[in-house]
Design an enzyme around this catalytic site. Structure first.
Site, PDB file in Angstrom:
ATOM      1  N   CYS A 129     -14.798  39.802 -75.751  1.00  0.00           N
ATOM      2  CA  CYS A 129     -13.802  39.632 -76.820  1.00  0.00           C
ATOM      3  C   CYS A 129     -14.421  39.724 -78.208  1.00  0.00           C
ATOM      4  O   CYS A 129     -13.700  39.833 -79.202  1.00  0.00           O
ATOM      5  CB  CYS A 129     -13.101  38.293 -76.675  1.00  0.00           C
ATOM      6  SG  CYS A 129     -12.414  38.074 -75.052  1.00  0.00           S
ATOM      7  N   HIS A 269      -9.746  35.838 -82.992  1.00  0.00           N
ATOM      8  CA  HIS A 269      -9.503  36.364 -81.650  1.00  0.00           C
ATOM      9  C   HIS A 269      -8.297  35.644 -81.065  1.00  0.00           C
ATOM     10  O   HIS A 269      -8.233  34.413 -81.067  1.00  0.00           O
ATOM     11  CB  HIS A 269     -10.743  36.120 -80.787  1.00  0.00           C
ATOM     12  CG  HIS A 269     -10.521  36.457 -79.348  1.00  0.00           C
ATOM     13  ND1 HIS A 269      -9.928  37.620 -78.948  1.00  0.00           N
ATOM     14  CD2 HIS A 269     -10.806  35.757 -78.213  1.00  0.00           C
ATOM     15  CE1 HIS A 269      -9.852  37.642 -77.624  1.00  0.00           C
ATOM     16  NE2 HIS A 269     -10.375  36.520 -77.155  1.00  0.00           N
ATOM     17  N   ASN A 299      -4.133  37.625 -74.661  1.00  0.00           N
ATOM     18  CA  ASN A 299      -5.531  37.892 -75.004  1.00  0.00           C
ATOM     19  C   ASN A 299      -5.883  39.313 -74.569  1.00  0.00           C
ATOM     20  O   ASN A 299      -5.926  39.609 -73.376  1.00  0.00           O
ATOM     21  CB  ASN A 299      -6.404  36.863 -74.276  1.00  0.00           C
ATOM     22  CG  ASN A 299      -7.886  37.035 -74.567  1.00  0.00           C
ATOM     23  OD1 ASN A 299      -8.312  38.044 -75.117  1.00  0.00           O
ATOM     24  ND2 ASN A 299      -8.671  36.049 -74.178  1.00  0.00           N
TER      25      ASN A 299
HETATM   26  N1  ACO Z   1       0.731  27.392 -64.720  1.00  0.00           N
HETATM   27  C1  ACO Z   1       0.873  26.129 -64.332  1.00  0.00           C
HETATM   28  N2  ACO Z   1      -0.176  25.305 -64.146  1.00  0.00           N
HETATM   29  C2  ACO Z   1      -1.387  25.801 -64.362  1.00  0.00           C
HETATM   30  C3  ACO Z   1      -1.603  27.124 -64.779  1.00  0.00           C
HETATM   31  C4  ACO Z   1      -0.480  27.934 -64.948  1.00  0.00           C
HETATM   32  N3  ACO Z   1      -0.575  29.215 -65.346  1.00  0.00           N
HETATM   33  N4  ACO Z   1      -2.932  27.320 -64.946  1.00  0.00           N
HETATM   34  C5  ACO Z   1      -3.532  26.165 -64.632  1.00  0.00           C
HETATM   35  N5  ACO Z   1      -2.604  25.243 -64.284  1.00  0.00           N
HETATM   36  C6  ACO Z   1      -2.805  23.879 -63.877  1.00  0.00           C
HETATM   37  C7  ACO Z   1      -4.198  23.646 -63.349  1.00  0.00           C
HETATM   38  O1  ACO Z   1      -4.273  24.015 -61.992  1.00  0.00           O
HETATM   39  C8  ACO Z   1      -4.351  22.161 -63.559  1.00  0.00           C
HETATM   40  O2  ACO Z   1      -3.700  21.508 -62.507  1.00  0.00           O
HETATM   41  P1  ACO Z   1      -4.342  20.179 -61.861  1.00  0.00           P
HETATM   42  O3  ACO Z   1      -4.392  19.179 -62.994  1.00  0.00           O
HETATM   43  O4  ACO Z   1      -3.366  19.840 -60.784  1.00  0.00           O
HETATM   44  O5  ACO Z   1      -5.698  20.583 -61.376  1.00  0.00           O
HETATM   45  C9  ACO Z   1      -3.524  21.890 -64.815  1.00  0.00           C
HETATM   46  O6  ACO Z   1      -2.681  23.023 -65.005  1.00  0.00           O
HETATM   47  C10 ACO Z   1      -4.360  21.721 -66.068  1.00  0.00           C
HETATM   48  O7  ACO Z   1      -5.324  22.735 -66.085  1.00  0.00           O
HETATM   49  P2  ACO Z   1      -6.370  22.804 -67.220  1.00  0.00           P
HETATM   50  O8  ACO Z   1      -7.390  23.842 -66.898  1.00  0.00           O
HETATM   51  O9  ACO Z   1      -6.832  21.435 -67.554  1.00  0.00           O
HETATM   52  O10 ACO Z   1      -5.454  23.330 -68.422  1.00  0.00           O
HETATM   53  P3  ACO Z   1      -5.883  23.496 -69.903  1.00  0.00           P
HETATM   54  O11 ACO Z   1      -5.066  22.636 -70.755  1.00  0.00           O
HETATM   55  O12 ACO Z   1      -7.380  23.463 -70.067  1.00  0.00           O
HETATM   56  O13 ACO Z   1      -5.415  24.985 -70.169  1.00  0.00           O
HETATM   57  C11 ACO Z   1      -6.279  27.205 -70.276  1.00  0.00           C
HETATM   58  C12 ACO Z   1      -5.940  26.052 -69.392  1.00  0.00           C
HETATM   59  C13 ACO Z   1      -5.021  27.698 -70.944  1.00  0.00           C
HETATM   60  C14 ACO Z   1      -6.889  28.316 -69.436  1.00  0.00           C
HETATM   61  C15 ACO Z   1      -7.273  26.742 -71.349  1.00  0.00           C
HETATM   62  O14 ACO Z   1      -8.342  26.057 -70.764  1.00  0.00           O
HETATM   63  C16 ACO Z   1      -7.815  27.885 -72.164  1.00  0.00           C
HETATM   64  O15 ACO Z   1      -7.096  28.524 -72.891  1.00  0.00           O
HETATM   65  N6  ACO Z   1      -9.127  28.114 -72.101  1.00  0.00           N
HETATM   66  C17 ACO Z   1      -9.750  29.177 -72.851  1.00  0.00           C
HETATM   67  C18 ACO Z   1      -9.443  30.474 -72.210  1.00  0.00           C
HETATM   68  C19 ACO Z   1      -9.855  31.613 -73.063  1.00  0.00           C
HETATM   69  O16 ACO Z   1      -9.593  31.650 -74.221  1.00  0.00           O
HETATM   70  N7  ACO Z   1     -10.499  32.556 -72.425  1.00  0.00           N
HETATM   71  C20 ACO Z   1     -10.881  33.737 -72.986  1.00  0.00           C
HETATM   72  C21 ACO Z   1     -11.861  33.592 -74.117  1.00  0.00           C
HETATM   73  S1  ACO Z   1     -13.028  34.789 -74.045  1.00  0.00           S
HETATM   74  C22 ACO Z   1     -12.218  36.161 -73.731  1.00  0.00           C
HETATM   75  O17 ACO Z   1     -11.210  36.346 -74.328  1.00  0.00           O
HETATM   76  C23 ACO Z   1     -12.699  37.164 -72.748  1.00  0.00           C
END
Ligand code: ACO
Length: 342
Positions: A129, A269, A299
């Site tokens: 990214c 980003h 993204n």
């Molecule tokens: N729908 C419903 N529930 C979901 C989903 C979904 N799509 N995805 C995850 N969950 C659930 C998980 O299983 C978890 O359930 P559990 O508590 O029963 O285990 C719960 O939601 C909470 O999951 P978390 O991982 O704690 O959720 P979080 O608030 O951290 O959000 C997310 C997840 C959106 C992926 C976040 O961590 C994030 O944005 N991280 C950065 C991702 C990113 O930017 N990546 C790319 C950067 S680099 C690049 O671009 C290549």
């Protein structure tokens, strides 16, 4: 050139060349829109979860016969039209991507052919990214050193080709698209004032795709094990993204002796609205200063800031003379921030 508004670190360090500016930008996103409601039918998720945790409402998905090089070429043509540049003027093409059409040849070579830039040298950059700012900084070196007069940089991705559509943790986040910029030295413009780039390979497994390279070539087993899909530790990626983007942005501002209030537009980003809010809060930006389009595209990795920059320019949010801060973070880990006098 000097300015009362800011320090130009490149000039301060007595650069032996000339400034590098962005002459024009262009972008392309595929026609097909995939909404959160559609994802509800694929995995156990909801529009409410995706919207509140990420800010994403929909993303674009390339057609089966539409590849990264096609989207890159479309964005390139739009940037060339906007800058009134013909294909034979282009000296160098740099494509930033993690979803090349093939492992080799480079997607940049395929774009060179598609747009008919027969004189241009061409290569790819892989910084996930962060790729567009990496490409910008590399392209700048060729302009500043007077090696080339016209450089085309592109961020392009078909992330839908490496997303596991059964994994709700990742499939809701990504989209396809491309953005391009033409670099030249323009009279009376400071252009790119500084770019800070960084990497931390120790954390490479926070976001990666294990299959398809020399470590794990494609085989029936690797496909069955899902090794050709991207994998991500969302929580750790989130924390690292906030820290790295904040630190890189601060360093870029420090080098130019700029306060955040002097920046007209921050283009981050477009990964997750909560990441942008956390970085923005630490930097002390106002809501109006930050350009956000992730609700419409999700993204798009290396294409993300390139598409956003094009939209910011075409909608008049960014005008000539404005100071713009680009800040990115991605797999690698990699990160970068750049200050531009548009
Ligand atoms: N729908 C419903 N529930 C979901 C989903 C979904 N799509 N995805 C995850 N969950 C659930 C998980 O299983 C978890 O359930 P559990 O508590 O029963 O285990 C719960 O939601 C909470 O999951 P978390 O991982 O704690 O959720 P979080 O608030 O951290 O959000 C997310 C997840 C959106 C992926 C976040 O961590 C994030 O944005 N991280 C950065 C991702 C990113 O930017 N990546 C790319 C950067 S680099 C690049 O671009 C290549």
């Amino acid at each position: 050139m000097t300015s009362k508004r800011f320090k130009n670190p490149r000039a301060e360090h007595g650069y032996q060349g000339r400034p590098c500016s962005i002459l024009s930008v262009g972008s392309y996103v595929p026609e097909r829109i995939m909404t959160n409601a559609e994802l509800e039918k694929l995995v156990d998720t909801s529009d409410d979860w995706i919207t509140t945790r990420t800010g994403i409402k929909e993303r674009r998905i390339a057609a089966d016969n539409e590849f990264t090089s096609d989207m890159a070429a479309m964005a390139a043509r739009r940037a060339m039209d906007a800058g009134k540049i013909t294909a034979d003027q282009i000296d160098l093409i740099i494509v930033a991507t993690i979803t090349p059409d093939m492992l080799f040849p480079s997607t940049a070579c395929l774009v060179q052919h598609k747009i008919g830039a027969r004189r241009a040298a061409a290569f790819d950059v892989e910084a996930a990214c962060s790729g567009f700012i990496y490409a910008l900084e590399i392209g700048q070196q060729f302009i500043t050193s007077r090696t080339y007069d016209t450089v085309l940089i592109i961020g392009a991705e078909k992330l839908s080709s490496i997303v596991d559509w059964k994994d709700r943790n990742t499939c809701v986040l990504f989209g396809d698209g491309a953005g391009a910029a033409i670099l030249q030295s323009l009279p009376n413009s400071h252009g790119l004032l500084t770019a800070c780039m960084g990497a931390d390979g120790e954390k490479s497994e926070l976001l990666y795709m294990p299959g398809g390279g020399s470590m794990c070539p494609a085989s029936a087993n690797s496909v069955a094990a899902g090794l050709h899909f991207l994998r991500m530790d969302g929580k750790e990626t989130f924390k690292n993204a906030v820290n790295a983007m904040y630190t890189a942005a601060l360093e870029a501002l420090r080098r130019c002796e700029l306060k955040i209030s002097q920046i007209k537009c921050v283009i981050p980003h477009q990964a997750n609205r909560r990441i942008l809010e956390a970085v923005g809060e630490r930097l002390g930006v106002t809501k109006d200063q930050v350009f956000v389009n992730l609700d419409r595209y999700g993204n798009t990795s290396a294409a993300s800031v390139a598409i956003a920059l094009d939209e910011a320019v075409s909608t008049g949010v960014v005008k000539r003379g404005d100071l713009v801060l680009l800040v990115v973070f991605g797999a690698g880990l990699t990160w970068a921030a750049a200050v531009i006098e548009w």
